[in-house]
Write a protein that holds these residues in place. Structure first.
Motif, short mmCIF file in Angstrom:
data_model
loop_
_atom_site.label_atom_id
_atom_site.label_comp_id
_atom_site.label_asym_id
_atom_site.label_seq_id
_atom_site.Cartn_x
_atom_site.Cartn_y
_atom_site.Cartn_z
N LEU A 76 0.83 -1.21 0.00
CA LEU A 76 0.00 0.00 0.00
C LEU A 76 0.86 1.25 0.00
O LEU A 76 0.58 2.22 -0.70
N LEU A 77 1.94 1.20 0.76
CA LEU A 77 2.86 2.34 0.82
C LEU A 77 3.48 2.60 -0.55
O LEU A 77 3.53 3.74 -1.02
N ALA A 78 3.94 1.54 -1.20
CA ALA A 78 4.59 1.68 -2.50
C ALA A 78 3.59 2.16 -3.55
O ALA A 78 3.91 3.01 -4.40
N CYS A 136 -5.09 15.92 -12.18
CA CYS A 136 -3.93 15.17 -11.67
C CYS A 136 -3.37 15.78 -10.39
O CYS A 136 -2.89 15.06 -9.51
N ALA A 137 -3.42 17.11 -10.28
CA ALA A 137 -2.91 17.76 -9.06
C ALA A 137 -3.76 17.38 -7.84
O ALA A 137 -3.23 17.09 -6.76
N ILE A 138 -5.08 17.39 -8.02
CA ILE A 138 -5.97 16.98 -6.92
C ILE A 138 -5.71 15.52 -6.56
O ILE A 138 -5.63 15.15 -5.38
N SER A 139 -5.56 14.68 -7.59
CA SER A 139 -5.33 13.25 -7.34
C SER A 139 -3.99 13.02 -6.66
O SER A 139 -3.88 12.18 -5.75
N ALA A 140 -2.96 13.77 -7.07
CA ALA A 140 -1.65 13.62 -6.44
C ALA A 140 -1.72 13.98 -4.96
O ALA A 140 -1.13 13.29 -4.11
N THR A 141 -2.45 15.04 -4.66
CA THR A 141 -2.61 15.45 -3.25
C THR A 141 -3.33 14.37 -2.45
O THR A 141 -2.94 14.05 -1.32
N ALA A 142 -4.38 13.79 -3.05
CA ALA A 142 -5.13 12.74 -2.36
C ALA A 142 -4.28 11.48 -2.16
O ALA A 142 -4.27 10.89 -1.06
N TRP A 143 -3.54 11.08 -3.19
CA TRP A 143 -2.70 9.89 -3.07
C TRP A 143 -1.60 10.09 -2.04
O TRP A 143 -1.31 9.17 -1.25
N PHE A 144 -1.00 11.27 -2.02
CA PHE A 144 0.07 11.46 -1.05
C PHE A 144 -0.49 11.57 0.37
O PHE A 144 0.18 11.16 1.33
N SER A 145 -1.68 12.11 0.50
CA SER A 145 -2.32 12.12 1.82
C SER A 145 -2.57 10.70 2.29
O SER A 145 -2.41 10.37 3.48
N ALA A 146 -2.97 9.82 1.34
CA ALA A 146 -3.17 8.41 1.68
C ALA A 146 -1.85 7.76 2.08
O ALA A 146 -1.80 6.96 3.03
N PHE A 147 -0.78 8.09 1.38
CA PHE A 147 0.55 7.58 1.72
C PHE A 147 0.92 7.98 3.16
O PHE A 147 1.40 7.15 3.95
N THR A 148 0.68 9.23 3.50
CA THR A 148 0.98 9.72 4.84
C THR A 148 0.12 9.02 5.88
O THR A 148 0.60 8.68 6.98
N LEU A 149 -1.15 8.79 5.54
CA LEU A 149 -2.05 8.11 6.47
C LEU A 149 -1.58 6.68 6.73
O LEU A 149 -1.64 6.19 7.87
N VAL A 150 -1.10 6.00 5.69
CA VAL A 150 -0.57 4.64 5.86
C VAL A 150 0.62 4.66 6.82
O VAL A 150 0.75 3.81 7.71
N LEU A 151 1.49 5.64 6.63
CA LEU A 151 2.65 5.77 7.53
C LEU A 151 2.21 5.95 8.98
O LEU A 151 2.74 5.30 9.90
N VAL A 168 8.16 10.05 8.75
CA VAL A 168 6.85 10.63 9.06
C VAL A 168 6.90 12.15 8.97
O VAL A 168 6.00 12.79 8.41
N GLY A 169 7.96 12.75 9.48
CA GLY A 169 8.08 14.20 9.45
C GLY A 169 8.10 14.76 8.04
O GLY A 169 7.40 15.74 7.73
N VAL A 170 8.88 14.15 7.15
CA VAL A 170 8.96 14.61 5.77
C VAL A 170 7.64 14.40 5.05
O VAL A 170 7.16 15.26 4.31
N ALA A 171 7.02 13.24 5.28
CA ALA A 171 5.74 12.94 4.62
C ALA A 171 4.65 13.92 5.05
O ALA A 171 3.89 14.43 4.22
N VAL A 172 4.57 14.20 6.34
CA VAL A 172 3.57 15.15 6.83
C VAL A 172 3.81 16.54 6.25
O VAL A 172 2.86 17.25 5.87
N ALA A 173 5.07 16.93 6.17
CA ALA A 173 5.40 18.25 5.62
C ALA A 173 4.98 18.34 4.15
O ALA A 173 4.41 19.36 3.72
N ILE A 174 5.25 17.29 3.36
CA ILE A 174 4.86 17.32 1.94
C ILE A 174 3.34 17.34 1.81
O ILE A 174 2.79 18.10 1.00
N ALA A 175 2.66 16.51 2.59
CA ALA A 175 1.20 16.46 2.51
C ALA A 175 0.59 17.81 2.86
O ALA A 175 -0.33 18.30 2.17
N ALA A 176 1.07 18.44 3.92
CA ALA A 176 0.56 19.75 4.32
C ALA A 176 0.85 20.78 3.24
O ALA A 176 0.00 21.64 2.93
N ASP A 177 2.01 20.71 2.65
CA ASP A 177 2.39 21.64 1.59
C ASP A 177 1.47 21.48 0.38
O ASP A 177 0.96 22.48 -0.17
N LEU A 178 1.23 20.24 -0.05
CA LEU A 178 0.37 20.00 -1.21
C LEU A 178 -1.07 20.46 -0.95
O LEU A 178 -1.73 21.02 -1.83
#
Length: 461
Positions: A76-78, A136-151, A168-178
């Motif tokens: 799921l993460l990959a 695609c931008a909305i979808s990228a944001t949703a997918w990366f939010s899902a990635f962060t949630l899995v973490l 976790v810190g980097v993932a949360v920062a990217i998700a918040a940024d997106l």
């Protein structure tokens, strides 16, 4: 030269426009009724919106298929980070200057012998970039939010390699940024606070790309084994490399160039770039006073026998007002000239250009240089007083049958009526409108509902 004026009442009398005699029109062609066949074509659900929905649907279906496959946390993460990377890559590259130019070049190669309906469909190529970008931008944001949630919901991820906190810190920062970038890209934000939209889009995008580099290595470390092999073997690495190269290219073409500015009035500045190569008609260039400040795109005009090109910059906000009041000696250019909506005129035998006020600026290259025959309808306040006798004279020399509507004398017209009359009388195949958002949207919608090919900017950036 003839300047046509639609009568608004029975006792309408001839007037003058910029000192030139005008004559009233004795017959007004009424708009035909809305066609049931073309009602959808003229709906607010444009190709731009259909592409957004298509992109979202494809990603939702992909997510459902992924969920039904009952993946492990590692799978799921990959999957989520790869889906986020693919969507982000498409969102960025579809707006790249070279990709935009290639799309327009391909679409406008259609011969004029092709059926009008096919050519009209190809002319909507200008909506492709925006629709794909947003979906695609909305979808990228949703997918990366899902990635962060899995973490966050799987504490075992990263714990064995001792990188969990950093991951976790980097993932949360990217998700918040997106998420922040997406919120600031809403239409209302773009219209009311465009500088905020531009700032967050540029620097938020750079921040996301920067943070993706350590994230790629942290994920590789978590996978175990040789880190370099894991990084080089990951598709995300090559997607990230493509994104970085694509984002860097326009900035590697950054240059500070001398300009010559003339001001026909306090409403408009004509900016010449004498040292730059002559661009193609229908393109626009991005300019700025400072590389890290605001950037604005303006249409490029080529004058026969003159070096370089020039831009007509009308007062339409703080940045343009300051440039007109305090003309610079140098401006920054970024990237290459990029094809715009007006280029779709090449797909038709003749086009009616409808514009209001300062909207004449992006029309000028086509009116003065485009080989496609044109008919101009221009609604503005005292053209010569606002834009200068020289520029207006240059326009009328190439558009002797232009319809000029002096709104100071005649009030606000029905743009759709003016456009339709010019369309019928000139024998044109299409109408292109360059005006404010409300007027452009209304005119395009009303004409399309009557089966008339009509096009205009969609304010997607």
């Amino acid at each position: 030269m003839s300047i046509d004026l639609l009568p608004r009442r029975a006792d309408h009398h001839p007037s003058t426009t910029g000192g030139r005699a005008s004559r009233p029109v004795t017959h007004v062609v009424d708009l035909p009724p809305v066609s049931a066949e073309h009602r959808l074509a003229g709906s607010r659900f444009t190709p731009f919106h259909r592409l957004i929905v298509t992109g979202l649907v494809v990603n939702v279906v992909t997510a459902i298929v992924l969920a039904l496959s009952a993946p492990t946390a590692a799978q799921l993460l990959a999957a989520t980070i790869t889906a986020a990377s693919v969507n982000m890559c498409m969102a960025v590259l579809i707006r790249h200057q070279y990709v935009v130019n290639a799309l327009f070049a391909l679409a406008t190669r259609a011969p004029l012998s092709w059926p009008p309906r096919v050519r009209a469909a190809l002319a909507k190529v200008y909506q492709v970039g925006g629709g794909v970008h947003v979906g695609c931008a909305i979808s990228a944001t949703a997918w990366f939010s899902a990635f962060t949630l899995v973490l966050l919901t799987h504490p075992e991820i990263g714990s064995a390699a001792g990188v969990r906190d950093m991951l976790v810190g980097v993932a949360v920062a990217i998700a918040a940024d997106l998420i922040l970038v997406a919120l600031c890209a809403r239409p209302s934000m773009r219209e009311q606070h465009h500088h905020v939209f531009e700032f967050t889009h540029r620097y938020g995008g750079w921040l996301a790309l920067t943070l993706f580099v350590p994230l790629t290595f942290l994920v590789a470390i978590d996978n175990g084994g040789n880190v370099l092999d894991a990084v080089l073997g990951s598709p995300n690495t090559w997607i990230l490399a493509t994104l970085i190269v694509g984002a860097a290219i326009p900035w590697l073409q950054l240059r500070r160039v001398p300009v010559e500015v003339t001001r026909p009035s306090d409403h408009v500045a004509l900016v010449r770039f004498p040292t730059e190569p002559r661009p193609r008609t229908g393109s626009a260039s991005r300019v700025s006073r400072t590389p890290l400040g605001e950037w604005h795109a303006f249409a490029n005009m080529v004058d026969p026998g003159e070096p370089g090109f020039r831009m007509a910059i009308s007062k339409a906000g703080e940045w343009t007002s300051e440039l007109i009041a305090d003309p610079p000696e140098h401006l920054w250019l970024r990237g290459v000239p990029t094809t715009g909506v007006g280029t779709c005129a090449r797909l038709f035998t003749k086009v009616v250009w409808v514009t209001t006020g300062s909207g004449i600026a992006p029309c000028l290259p086509h009116l003065l240089n485009d080989p496609t025959p044109t008919k101009l309808v221009w609604v503005t306040r005292h053209p010569e007083r606002t834009y200068g006798a020289e520029l207006v004279g240059q326009i009328l020399s190439t558009q002797p049958d232009a319809t000029l509507w002096n709104s100071d004398e005649l009030g606000k017209p029905d743009l759709a009526e003016l456009a339709y009359q010019a369309y019928v009388e000139s024998g044109a195949e299409a109408v292109i409108c360059i005006s404010n958002k409300a007027a452009t949207t209304d005119l395009v919608r009303r004409l399309q509902q009557r089966g008339i090919p009509a096009f205009g900017p969609i304010w997607d950036s």
